[in-house]
Design an enzyme around this catalytic site. Structure first.
Site, PDB file in Angstrom:
ATOM      1  N   SER A   1       4.111  25.767  36.456  1.00  0.00           N
ATOM      2  CA  SER A   1       2.715  26.038  35.999  1.00  0.00           C
ATOM      3  C   SER A   1       2.024  24.605  35.425  1.00  0.00           C
ATOM      4  CB  SER A   1       3.015  26.570  34.470  1.00  0.00           C
ATOM      5  OG  SER A   1       3.263  27.975  34.566  1.00  0.00           O
TER       6      SER A   1
ATOM      7  N   LYS B   1      -1.355  24.491  36.930  1.00  0.00           N
ATOM      8  CA  LYS B   1      -2.419  25.074  36.203  1.00  0.00           C
ATOM      9  C   LYS B   1      -3.373  23.855  35.878  1.00  0.00           C
ATOM     10  CE  LYS B   1      -0.556  29.098  34.173  1.00  0.00           C
ATOM     11  NZ  LYS B   1       0.824  29.367  34.606  1.00  0.00           N
TER      12      LYS B   1
ATOM     13  N   SER C   1       0.775  29.332  28.569  1.00  0.00           N
ATOM     14  CA  SER C   1       0.803  29.540  30.131  1.00  0.00           C
ATOM     15  C   SER C   1       0.588  30.807  30.706  1.00  0.00           C
ATOM     16  CB  SER C   1       2.259  28.681  30.641  1.00  0.00           C
ATOM     17  OG  SER C   1       2.099  28.213  31.867  1.00  0.00           O
TER      18      SER C   1
END
Length: 404
Positions: free
Chosen positions: A99, A102, A157
């Site tokens: 993640s 991101k 997340s």
């Protein structure tokens, strides 16, 4: 004009022309032809030392030693304000980012969507959210603001929030294409984007160097810093057409350096950025902190020690080392974030040293500084060609006109 004089004139002209050609030819940046090229061609990105395997650090007398308990496959410590890389280990090694990808999604999409726009989420918006992936709790048929969704991205997340924002941005394929273009524009050529949310996908990789570039670009945006530094927030169960929430539940940032955990205190001065985990990527973390007027970014990818919360402990140790090493180490590389024809430089005004501190950041365009190796190579090439021409001329005179 005699033969020797004519020869001397011709050699001089050739030498000047060759030197001028070297100086005039623009250096072609690595990977200008596309994303995710072979690792060998990223050798010049950020400087030659960063392409070398193993630990890279240039300590001056009195500088602290690096932490002894580092087990990550790759890590990097950088100064966000100056762009100097203070130390690194396998900076360009390509690994699954989880993640932390991101961060690239955020710097790509944040400028495109007004924060207070309301979106009624559909089942189609959420199609493709990976099984078992982290989610904030967005439901089809419910409405949320863009700001709600960004809190879902940064704190929880939430892959569901990423997909909803991607749908608002046109589509997930369009968003992924924009992320690829953004990575290239920032000079992040180790990164291959397959899923916008960082969910494991074949061929999806990034590097400590690239993730640091994404974080630095994000730190230039107050909204990015505001979301990434928020420890706790309320998330709506949905909103009415007038924007009023029908109810709330609490969400907490999954970055344990920001919120703390048993045996792990909050890190003083932390201002984000993003953590991640998948079974394939292991634990990953990009953390930024500000103390004494300096903002450091530490990226840690996949610690191997097996210790609980290892990614946070190793990031903390590297942040502590970075602040202690101020002025006591020489840079081993540079962050080159290209935006069009200019490099991006993050400028921060001082903020309080607190776990939820928000940096007042702005982006300013400065002339595109080519890596020192490019300038040095150009000038050196011209001097070598000139010197070679003169030596050849002298040798021909010395040995009776024969080329030796």
């Amino acid at each position: 004009m005699d033969m020797k004089a004519g020869l001397k004139t011709r050699i001089a002209a050739m030498t000047v022309a060759a030197g001028s050609l070297v100086l005039a030819c623009p250096a072609v940046p690595a990977h200008a032809d596309g994303e995710g090229q072979h690792h060998g061609r990223t050798a010049s990105v950020g400087g030659p030392r960063l392409s070398r395997p193993g630990v890279q650090v240039l300590r001056k007398p009195g500088a602290p030693h690096l932490p002894s308990d580092l087990s990550a496959l790759s890590w990097m410590v950088s100064d966000a304000d100056t762009g100097k890389v203070l130390a690194a280990h396998n900076a360009h090694r390509r690994l699954p980012p989880a993640s932390t990808l991101k961060t690239l999604f955020a710097v790509t999409v944040l400028p495109k969507l007004p924060q207070q726009v309301l979106r009624k989420v559909t089942a189609t918006d959420l199609a493709g959210v990976g099984e078992g992936s982290s989610q904030v709790g967005i439901r089809p048929g419910k409405s949320y603001t863009v700001a709600d969704m960004w809190r879902g991205v940064f704190l929880s997340s939430g892959n569901d929030a990423v997909h909803a924002l991607g749908a608002m941005n046109g589509s997930m394929p369009k968003t992924i294409a924009q992320m690829k273009a953004k990575a290239r524009a920032l000079g992040a050529h180790d990164t291959r984007v397959v899923s916008a949310d960082g969910y494991d996908a074949p061929g999806q990789v990034s590097s400590a160097y690239d993730l640091t570039l994404f974080a630095r670009a994000g730190l230039a945006r107050p909204d990015f810093v505001r979301y990434s530094s928020t420890a706790v927030a309320r998330f709506p169960t949905g909103r009415k057409p007038n924007g009023k929430a029908t109810g709330y539940f609490q969400i907490q940032n999954t970055n344990r350096l920001l919120v703390g955990a048993p045996g792990l205190d909050r890190y003083r001065g932390l201002i984000g950025v993003k953590n991640g985990y998948t079974s394939h990527a292991g634990n990953t973390l990009v953390a930024a902190a500000r103390r004494g007027g300096r903002t450091l970014v530490v990226t840690v990818m996949n610690p191997q020690s097996g210790a609980f919360n290892a990614v946070y402990h190793e990031a903390r140790s590297l942040l502590d080392w970075g602040f202690a090493a101020s002025g006591k180490v020489s840079a081993v590389g540079t962050l080159y974030g290209h935006r069009g024809g200019a490099a991006a430089k993050a400028v921060h005004r001082p903020v309080k040293d607190a776990g939820t501190a928000v940096s007042h950041a702005a982006a300013v365009a400065v002339p595109d500084d080519k890596p020192p190796t490019v300038w040095f190579a150009s000038v050196t090439g011209a001097l070598l060609l000139g010197g070679t021409g003169w030596v050849l001329y002298r040798r021909r005179r010395t040995f009776g006109g024969r080329w030796l």
